[in-house]
Design an enzyme around this catalytic site. Structure first.
Site, PDB file in Angstrom:
ATOM      1  N   ASP A  31      43.597  53.428  61.118  1.00 42.37           N
ATOM      2  CA  ASP A  31      44.505  54.532  60.819  1.00 42.37           C
ATOM      3  C   ASP A  31      44.608  54.684  59.298  1.00 42.37           C
ATOM      4  O   ASP A  31      44.712  53.707  58.563  1.00 42.37           O
ATOM      5  CB  ASP A  31      45.892  54.253  61.426  1.00 42.37           C
ATOM      6  N   ASN A  88      51.390  58.392  71.946  1.00 42.18           N
ATOM      7  CA  ASN A  88      52.354  59.480  71.778  1.00 42.18           C
ATOM      8  C   ASN A  88      51.875  60.694  72.571  1.00 42.18           C
ATOM      9  O   ASN A  88      50.671  60.975  72.616  1.00 42.18           O
ATOM     10  CB  ASN A  88      52.495  59.836  70.301  1.00 42.18           C
ATOM     11  N   GLU A  96      50.867  63.854  66.553  1.00 39.64           N
ATOM     12  CA  GLU A  96      50.413  64.717  65.448  1.00 39.64           C
ATOM     13  C   GLU A  96      49.027  65.292  65.705  1.00 39.64           C
ATOM     14  O   GLU A  96      48.756  66.431  65.342  1.00 39.64           O
ATOM     15  CB  GLU A  96      50.324  63.904  64.147  1.00 39.64           C
ATOM     16  N   VAL A  97      48.153  64.475  66.259  1.00 42.81           N
ATOM     17  CA  VAL A  97      46.762  64.907  66.442  1.00 42.81           C
ATOM     18  C   VAL A  97      46.513  65.155  67.930  1.00 42.81           C
ATOM     19  O   VAL A  97      46.634  64.225  68.745  1.00 42.81           O
ATOM     20  CB  VAL A  97      45.774  63.852  65.891  1.00 42.81           C
ATOM     21  N   HIS A 101      44.675  59.475  72.021  1.00 41.39           N
ATOM     22  CA  HIS A 101      44.388  58.224  71.310  1.00 41.39           C
ATOM     23  C   HIS A 101      45.484  57.209  71.558  1.00 41.39           C
ATOM     24  O   HIS A 101      46.629  57.553  71.819  1.00 41.39           O
ATOM     25  CB  HIS A 101      44.246  58.475  69.804  1.00 41.39           C
ATOM     26  N   MET A 102      45.104  55.962  71.430  1.00 42.68           N
ATOM     27  CA  MET A 102      46.019  54.831  71.562  1.00 42.68           C
ATOM     28  C   MET A 102      46.113  54.158  70.195  1.00 42.68           C
ATOM     29  O   MET A 102      45.095  53.926  69.546  1.00 42.68           O
ATOM     30  CB  MET A 102      45.432  53.878  72.605  1.00 42.68           C
ATOM     31  N   HIS A 103      47.353  53.858  69.768  1.00 45.84           N
ATOM     32  CA  HIS A 103      47.554  53.085  68.537  1.00 45.84           C
ATOM     33  C   HIS A 103      47.571  51.603  68.912  1.00 45.84           C
ATOM     34  O   HIS A 103      48.284  51.212  69.847  1.00 45.84           O
ATOM     35  CB  HIS A 103      48.912  53.399  67.906  1.00 45.84           C
TER      36      HIS A 103
HETATM   37  P1  AMP Z   1      49.873  60.564  66.543  1.00 43.50           P
HETATM   38  O1  AMP Z   1      51.167  60.875  65.839  1.00 43.50           O
HETATM   39  O2  AMP Z   1      50.052  59.647  67.714  1.00 43.50           O
HETATM   40  O3  AMP Z   1      49.104  61.826  66.893  1.00 43.50           O
HETATM   41  O4  AMP Z   1      49.013  59.741  65.502  1.00 43.50           O
HETATM   42  C1  AMP Z   1      48.066  60.322  64.662  1.00 43.50           C
HETATM   43  C2  AMP Z   1      47.602  59.247  63.703  1.00 43.50           C
HETATM   44  O5  AMP Z   1      46.397  59.675  63.113  1.00 43.50           O
HETATM   45  C3  AMP Z   1      48.589  58.956  62.549  1.00 43.50           C
HETATM   46  O6  AMP Z   1      48.992  57.589  62.601  1.00 43.50           O
HETATM   47  C4  AMP Z   1      47.760  59.275  61.292  1.00 43.50           C
HETATM   48  O7  AMP Z   1      48.023  58.385  60.237  1.00 43.50           O
HETATM   49  C5  AMP Z   1      46.338  59.153  61.821  1.00 43.50           C
HETATM   50  N1  AMP Z   1      45.332  59.936  61.103  1.00 43.50           N
HETATM   51  C6  AMP Z   1      45.371  61.241  60.765  1.00 43.50           C
HETATM   52  N2  AMP Z   1      44.254  61.607  60.135  1.00 43.50           N
HETATM   53  C7  AMP Z   1      43.467  60.503  60.070  1.00 43.50           C
HETATM   54  C8  AMP Z   1      42.182  60.234  59.509  1.00 43.50           C
HETATM   55  N3  AMP Z   1      41.442  61.188  58.917  1.00 43.50           N
HETATM   56  N4  AMP Z   1      41.694  58.983  59.626  1.00 43.50           N
HETATM   57  C9  AMP Z   1      42.409  58.004  60.225  1.00 43.50           C
HETATM   58  N5  AMP Z   1      43.629  58.199  60.763  1.00 43.50           N
HETATM   59  C10 AMP Z   1      44.155  59.428  60.680  1.00 43.50           C
END
Ligand code: AMP
Length: 119
Positions: A31, A88, A96-97, A101-103
């Site tokens: 991340d 999320n 956000e994205v 995906h899994m953190h």
């Molecule tokens: P979420 O809020 O679960 O969608 O998490 C999205 C995650 O993507 C966040 O923790 C960001 O820091 C991460 N993120 C966004 N852009 C990038 C990138 N280019 N490379 C690596 N991580 C990213």
């Protein structure tokens, strides 16, 4: 055609990332804004927007996410000591994205989970 997500660009190698794992179904990379000593994102190669859009046909890939999470945790040396997996979903889940995906968070005791105040 829908626009490629930033994660699809990472999977395809069109934008840089610190990728640590890749196979036919998932890709894992660091991340960019780590919230723990180890903060890895494990992303489905198929651009499923979120858990809210998963289909029966995605079942194997979603199970595989956990298998890969376990392998990465073991490679990081936290397989026994523990780690946290977070997915999320949608606006109120603060996703956000829009690419499933899994953190994986690890590195010492992560503390209690920060639940918001009940409204
Ligand atoms: P979420 O809020 O679960 O969608 O998490 C999205 C995650 O993507 C966040 O923790 C960001 O820091 C991460 N993120 C966004 N852009 C990038 C990138 N280019 N490379 C690596 N991580 C990213």
């Amino acid at each position: 055609m829908t626009e490629e997500t930033i994660f699809t660009k990472i999977i395809n190698g069109t934008i840089p990332s610190k990728t640590i794992y890749h196979d036919d179904e998932v890709t894992a990379f660091l991340d960019i804004n780590p919230k723990a000593q180890h903060h890895i994102l494990i992303v489905t190669n198929k651009p499923i927007p979120s858990v809210a859009q998963v289909e029966k046909e995605d079942e194997k890939t979603l199970g595989h996410l956990f298998i890969v999470a376990k392998k990465i945790a073991e490679d990081l040396g936290v397989g026994e000591s523990g780690y946290r997996l977070i997915v999320n979903v949608g606006k109120d889940g603060c996703q956000e994205v829009p690419h499933l995906h899994m953190h994986l968070l690890a590195g010492g005791n992560l503390g209690g989970f920060g639940f918001p105040e009940k409204k």
